[in-house]
Design a protein around this motif. Structure first.
Motif, PDB file in Angstrom:
ATOM      1  N   SER A  56      35.745  41.630  26.615  1.00 26.21           N
ATOM      2  CA  SER A  56      34.451  41.819  25.947  1.00 26.21           C
ATOM      3  C   SER A  56      34.144  43.284  25.701  1.00 26.21           C
ATOM      4  O   SER A  56      33.472  43.640  24.736  1.00 26.21           O
ATOM      5  N   GLY A  57      34.634  44.149  26.572  1.00 25.15           N
ATOM      6  CA  GLY A  57      34.369  45.576  26.426  1.00 25.15           C
ATOM      7  C   GLY A  57      32.949  45.983  26.738  1.00 25.15           C
ATOM      8  O   GLY A  57      32.552  47.112  26.442  1.00 25.15           O
ATOM      9  N   SER A  58      32.176  45.086  27.353  1.00 30.15           N
ATOM     10  CA  SER A  58      30.781  45.386  27.670  1.00 30.15           C
ATOM     11  C   SER A  58      30.513  45.062  29.134  1.00 30.15           C
ATOM     12  O   SER A  58      31.283  44.360  29.801  1.00 30.15           O
ATOM     13  N   GLN A  59      29.413  45.562  29.601  1.00 29.86           N
ATOM     14  CA  GLN A  59      29.033  45.400  31.001  1.00 29.86           C
ATOM     15  C   GLN A  59      28.723  43.944  31.323  1.00 29.86           C
ATOM     16  O   GLN A  59      28.147  43.225  30.521  1.00 29.86           O
ATOM     17  N   SER A  60      29.120  43.522  32.515  1.00 24.53           N
ATOM     18  CA  SER A  60      28.834  42.167  32.987  1.00 24.53           C
ATOM     19  C   SER A  60      27.996  42.264  34.253  1.00 24.53           C
ATOM     20  O   SER A  60      28.382  42.929  35.218  1.00 24.53           O
ATOM     21  N   TYR A  61      26.844  41.592  34.234  1.00 26.22           N
ATOM     22  CA  TYR A  61      25.908  41.660  35.358  1.00 26.22           C
ATOM     23  C   TYR A  61      25.824  40.307  36.035  1.00 26.22           C
ATOM     24  O   TYR A  61      25.338  39.343  35.454  1.00 26.22           O
ATOM     25  N   LEU A  62      26.305  40.229  37.271  1.00 23.72           N
ATOM     26  CA  LEU A  62      26.215  39.017  38.076  1.00 23.72           C
ATOM     27  C   LEU A  62      24.991  39.174  38.972  1.00 23.72           C
ATOM     28  O   LEU A  62      25.065  39.703  40.084  1.00 23.72           O
ATOM     29  N   ALA A  63      23.833  38.724  38.473  1.00 22.84           N
ATOM     30  CA  ALA A  63      22.558  39.000  39.145  1.00 22.84           C
ATOM     31  C   ALA A  63      22.448  38.300  40.500  1.00 22.84           C
ATOM     32  O   ALA A  63      21.787  38.803  41.399  1.00 22.84           O
ATOM     33  N   ASN A  64      23.088  37.143  40.645  1.00 28.07           N
ATOM     34  CA  ASN A  64      23.094  36.412  41.915  1.00 28.07           C
ATOM     35  C   ASN A  64      24.537  36.022  42.194  1.00 28.07           C
ATOM     36  O   ASN A  64      25.017  34.991  41.734  1.00 28.07           O
ATOM     37  N   LEU A  65      25.228  36.862  42.940  1.00 26.85           N
ATOM     38  CA  LEU A  65      26.680  36.711  43.105  1.00 26.85           C
ATOM     39  C   LEU A  65      27.059  35.386  43.743  1.00 26.85           C
ATOM     40  O   LEU A  65      28.125  34.836  43.449  1.00 26.85           O
ATOM     41  N   PRO A 107      31.601  31.469  40.929  1.00 29.32           N
ATOM     42  CA  PRO A 107      32.853  31.179  41.665  1.00 29.32           C
ATOM     43  C   PRO A 107      33.804  32.364  41.687  1.00 29.32           C
ATOM     44  O   PRO A 107      34.692  32.430  42.535  1.00 29.32           O
ATOM     45  N   GLY A 108      33.635  33.311  40.773  1.00 37.25           N
ATOM     46  CA  GLY A 108      34.514  34.473  40.750  1.00 37.25           C
ATOM     47  C   GLY A 108      34.310  35.428  41.902  1.00 37.25           C
ATOM     48  O   GLY A 108      34.999  36.452  41.998  1.00 37.25           O
ATOM     49  N   LYS A 109      33.366  35.105  42.790  1.00 39.12           N
ATOM     50  CA  LYS A 109      33.127  35.962  43.952  1.00 39.12           C
ATOM     51  C   LYS A 109      34.373  36.110  44.808  1.00 39.12           C
ATOM     52  O   LYS A 109      34.585  37.141  45.453  1.00 39.12           O
ATOM     53  N   SER A 110      35.225  35.090  44.812  1.00 38.16           N
ATOM     54  CA  SER A 110      36.443  35.133  45.632  1.00 38.16           C
ATOM     55  C   SER A 110      37.418  36.204  45.159  1.00 38.16           C
ATOM     56  O   SER A 110      38.323  36.586  45.907  1.00 38.16           O
ATOM     57  N   GLN A 111      37.244  36.705  43.929  1.00 37.96           N
ATOM     58  CA  GLN A 111      38.124  37.752  43.417  1.00 37.96           C
ATOM     59  C   GLN A 111      37.690  39.145  43.867  1.00 37.96           C
ATOM     60  O   GLN A 111      38.358  40.129  43.550  1.00 37.96           O
ATOM     61  N   LEU A 112      36.577  39.211  44.605  1.00 43.48           N
ATOM     62  CA  LEU A 112      36.074  40.490  45.110  1.00 43.48           C
ATOM     63  C   LEU A 112      35.979  40.440  46.631  1.00 43.48           C
ATOM     64  O   LEU A 112      34.901  40.635  47.217  1.00 43.48           O
ATOM     65  N   PRO A 113      37.093  40.194  47.335  1.00 42.01           N
ATOM     66  CA  PRO A 113      37.023  40.044  48.795  1.00 42.01           C
ATOM     67  C   PRO A 113      36.732  41.341  49.525  1.00 42.01           C
ATOM     68  O   PRO A 113      36.348  41.316  50.702  1.00 42.01           O
ATOM     69  N   LEU A 152      34.367  43.431  48.862  1.00 43.90           N
ATOM     70  CA  LEU A 152      32.926  43.658  48.984  1.00 43.90           C
ATOM     71  C   LEU A 152      32.392  42.925  50.208  1.00 43.90           C
ATOM     72  O   LEU A 152      32.987  41.947  50.675  1.00 43.90           O
ATOM     73  N   PRO A 153      31.268  43.382  50.782  1.00 46.50           N
ATOM     74  CA  PRO A 153      30.672  42.653  51.908  1.00 46.50           C
ATOM     75  C   PRO A 153      30.409  41.197  51.549  1.00 46.50           C
ATOM     76  O   PRO A 153      30.076  40.874  50.406  1.00 46.50           O
ATOM     77  N   SER A 154      30.548  40.319  52.525  1.00 40.74           N
ATOM     78  CA  SER A 154      30.429  38.889  52.267  1.00 40.74           C
ATOM     79  C   SER A 154      29.030  38.499  51.790  1.00 40.74           C
ATOM     80  O   SER A 154      28.876  37.479  51.121  1.00 40.74           O
ATOM     81  N   ASN A 155      28.029  39.282  52.130  1.00 38.61           N
ATOM     82  CA  ASN A 155      26.657  38.960  51.720  1.00 38.61           C
ATOM     83  C   ASN A 155      26.165  39.870  50.596  1.00 38.61           C
ATOM     84  O   ASN A 155      24.955  40.105  50.478  1.00 38.61           O
ATOM     85  N   THR A 156      27.070  40.361  49.780  1.00 36.07           N
ATOM     86  CA  THR A 156      26.666  41.134  48.604  1.00 36.07           C
ATOM     87  C   THR A 156      25.830  40.250  47.682  1.00 36.07           C
ATOM     88  O   THR A 156      26.218  39.136  47.354  1.00 36.07           O
ATOM     89  N   GLN A 157      24.685  40.743  47.246  1.00 37.67           N
ATOM     90  CA  GLN A 157      23.737  39.925  46.502  1.00 37.67           C
ATOM     91  C   GLN A 157      23.959  39.965  44.990  1.00 37.67           C
ATOM     92  O   GLN A 157      23.797  38.962  44.297  1.00 37.67           O
TER      93      GLN A 157
END
Length: 290
Positions: free
Chosen positions: A207-216, A220-226, A228-233
């Motif tokens: 996309s070439g643009s910023q992606s905002y995951l407001a409520n992580l 389901p893609g949260k598993s690709q960011l192991p 980061l702290p487990s309770n990252t919001q």
């Protein structure tokens, strides 16, 4: 004489055009002997912060304004000697009726504001350990800009973790990181090769643009960011040109405002310009700075 006047009025077919070349604005930043950042920082939104901290007062303000207006109208009719019964032929009565309607509207509006409240979103302390990893052999100017980016984001926004991956290499991992299960108490290392193969990275690059995951927690893609702290919001994925990405983890759901997102976009463009000049493909080697 007429020929001379016409000659002076002739417009050349190919007039000389002056080209104005815009030069990129430079950001001067440095590190003092104690290793602390010295440079520009974004301004806080003082009005928005005050409204957030005094939410009850702001919601009750229409009630106070409407009540004072209502009392002022009644007091004015009392001391002015006007008959208590409204007279349609009196301009003063018509004005008072209009003011009373506005005062009652303010009171009702304040009652609605008090009855409808958004769900309270609190700041969550990240669970993890402090991490400060930096790619080796970077110029001092690039190190200074990376520190500038971290200091700006952590001081002004809800950012608590920052990871910069560029050209397949983890350039920076700073802030709170998850604990590695294989090493006792050590922060988890960012595996850049796995990250760049994931759908989150490829989606942002495409996309070439910023992606905002407001409520992580809802993604389901949260598993690709192991790392980061487990309770990252909340997480912002900011592309760095076509060669990298900056991952910003926050401690509050929907904690990044529109101004924060715009500021992060500008930071991403600045880091992309600087890293593109110095980063070459090499084996991933990290050194940790305390």
């Amino acid at each position: 004489m007429e020929a001379g006047i016409l000659q002076r009025l002739v417009v050349p077919l190919n007039p000389i055009r002056h080209r104005f070349v815009s030069r990129p604005r430079s950001i001067r930043a440095s590190l003092n002997p104690q290793g602390e950042y010295q440079g520009p920082k974004p301004k806080r939104e003082w009005v928005a912060d005050w409204v957030t901290k005094n939410d009850d007062v702001v919601r009750s303000l229409p009630i106070y304004v409407g009540g004072v207006s209502l009392l002022a109208v009644l007091f004015n009719r009392t001391i002015s000697g006007i008959a208590p019964v409204a007279d349609a032929s009196s301009s003063q009565s018509r004005a008072d009726l209009l003011t009373l309607g506005l005062a009652v509207t303010n009171i009702l509006n304040g009652l609605v504001w008090l009855s409808i409240r958004p769900k309270t979103i609190s700041v969550v302390n990240p669970i993890g350990v402090e991490c400060r990893r930096l790619y080796h052999d970077l110029p001092e100017s690039v190190i200074s800009e990376l520190h500038w980016a971290w200091e700006s984001l952590s001081n002004v926004t809800c950012c608590r973790s920052l990871v910069v991956v560029y050209d397949g290499i983890c350039i920076l991992q700073i802030g709170i990181a998850d604990v590695s299960p294989s090493s006792g108490g050590e922060p988890m290392v960012v595996e850049a090769d796995k990250l760049v193969k994931g759908s989150l990275y490829n989606g942002v690059m495409k996309s070439g643009s910023q992606s905002y995951l407001a409520n992580l927690s809802l993604y389901p893609g949260k598993s690709q960011l192991p790392f980061l702290p487990s309770n990252t919001q909340a997480v912002i994925l900011q592309p760095l040109g076509d060669n990298g990405i900056a991952i910003i983890g926050g401690d509050t759901i929907r904690g990044f405002t529109t101004s924060d997102q715009a500021w992060i976009t500008l930071i991403g463009e600045k880091l992309d310009t600087s890293l593109a000049k110095v980063v070459n493909k090499a084996p991933l080697t990290l050194q940790e700075k305390s």
